[in-house]
Write a protein that holds these residues in place. Sequence first.
Motif, PDB file in Angstrom:
ATOM      1  N   LEU A   4      -0.540  12.267  -3.694  1.00 60.83           N
ATOM      2  CA  LEU A   4       0.509  12.016  -4.681  1.00 60.83           C
ATOM      3  C   LEU A   4       1.143  10.644  -4.480  1.00 60.83           C
ATOM      4  CD1 LEU A   4       2.520  15.359  -5.005  1.00 60.83           C
ATOM      5  CD2 LEU A   4       1.050  14.300  -6.728  1.00 60.83           C
ATOM      6  N   ARG A   5       1.477  10.322  -3.229  1.00 65.25           N
ATOM      7  CA  ARG A   5       2.121   9.031  -2.970  1.00 65.25           C
ATOM      8  C   ARG A   5       1.157   7.890  -3.239  1.00 65.25           C
ATOM      9  NH1 ARG A   5       2.960  11.281   1.863  1.00 65.25           N
ATOM     10  NH2 ARG A   5       2.498   9.382   3.054  1.00 65.25           N
ATOM     11  N   ALA A   6      -0.086   8.047  -2.838  1.00 63.82           N
ATOM     12  CA  ALA A   6      -1.069   6.992  -3.072  1.00 63.82           C
ATOM     13  C   ALA A   6      -1.254   6.754  -4.566  1.00 63.82           C
ATOM     14  CB  ALA A   6      -2.400   7.357  -2.425  1.00 63.82           C
ATOM     15  N   SER A   7      -1.269   7.827  -5.351  1.00 65.19           N
ATOM     16  CA  SER A   7      -1.409   7.684  -6.799  1.00 65.19           C
ATOM     17  C   SER A   7      -0.293   6.830  -7.366  1.00 65.19           C
ATOM     18  CB  SER A   7      -1.408   9.067  -7.460  1.00 65.19           C
ATOM     19  OG  SER A   7      -1.416   8.952  -8.867  1.00 65.19           O
ATOM     20  N   ASN A   8       0.923   7.093  -6.954  1.00 69.16           N
ATOM     21  CA  ASN A   8       2.060   6.325  -7.452  1.00 69.16           C
ATOM     22  C   ASN A   8       1.999   4.872  -7.003  1.00 69.16           C
ATOM     23  OD1 ASN A   8       4.642   5.824  -8.646  1.00 69.16           O
ATOM     24  ND2 ASN A   8       5.574   6.087  -6.634  1.00 69.16           N
TER      25      ASN A   8
END
Length: 409
Positions: free
Chosen positions: A80-84
Amino acid sequence: MKQLLFPNNIQFWYETLRSMSHIAYGGADFGEVVSTGERIVEGDYGSWYTEWTATADRVAAEADKALKAGHRISARDGYLRASNYYRSAEFFLHGRPCDPRHDHAYDRSVACFRSAAALFTPRIEPVAIPYEDTTLPGYLYRVDDSGTPRPTLVMHNGFDGTAEELHFFGAMAGVERGYNVLVFDGPGMPGPRHHQDLVFRPDWENVITPVVDFAETLPDVDNNRIALLGISMGGILAPRAAAFEHRLAALVAVDGLYDLGQTSVRNIPGSREQAEQMLRADSAPELDAAFERIMSADPIARWAINHGMYVMGADTPRAFNASYLDYTLAGGIAEQIRCPTLVCDAEDDMFFKGQPEQLYDHLTCPRTLMLFSTEEGAGAHCHPGAMRLTQARIYDWLDNTLDTADARA
């Protein structure tokens, strides 16, 4: 809110605050955002891309390791964090011509999000919504796997946001409260723009109607309680759609917009009619030169015009500004909205100050104007930095409007 980073570049600070805002629903960690920002050269788009990509690559690699080791929650959170972070990395690359690095970062953002989506219970389901001769990408969030019809919120972003980002901008907040949520990218938004060459269109009802058609085929959706929420530029697109698509039970504009043409003509001398004639003229060299000067002096204008040309399919800054003239709720369009409508407003909106009030004043349906203040940490455009507060107020309004509180009891 004081600029903690990039003191001389409000655009870089706003986009940093935007990533910080996503901490509330798992899209960032404070230290990761700050350490990335500290490495970026202020105002340098290449540096912005390099450092956000480096952070995204590191976080994604850790998520890969966690998944291989069987740590599904850790992997989900990392993806999730990498996507953002990948989403942030490509933000400033839509220039003239478009930087080829933006496709890589965008595709990595989507891939990481889909890896995370598969690790939720219930799974966040990627969907392809039929639209004209193609499909629109999106995601269906279900409260559970029971198949029970529930109130459903359809969400879309605006000028520069992705369907994936809506996870942090309200989709998970809805699931927490017993809503199914259907998010999607429409024409001009990242998925269709990157891979289908679809640009924005002002007649947004021709986008929303197929989405509502699709939603009504889903057994989990209560067809009598489908609401629509649009963010940023979505604050004019969603109301435009609701003026003509009357199956909607409620409408939310975050933040409300009435007439994008006002931003195109505000620095052009003369009347509105004269300004429109200059924008649409076959040739206006003085105005073309003025736009170039504005872009050289104003980093917000430079980014907005470059990105606007990309998402509108416009060849010149003037053509982009002319395209905005078609995005309006004037001429009686706002007055055709029938469903209860929530218009959100930001006290210190640096893009569209005053437009939420204009939309509210033209509504003839049941209406609410909701102001978010600087003192609350919510005064910026679309309220980054106060996401829990923002979602609480919006969903409480939806609960009351759709009467879902009693239905869930």
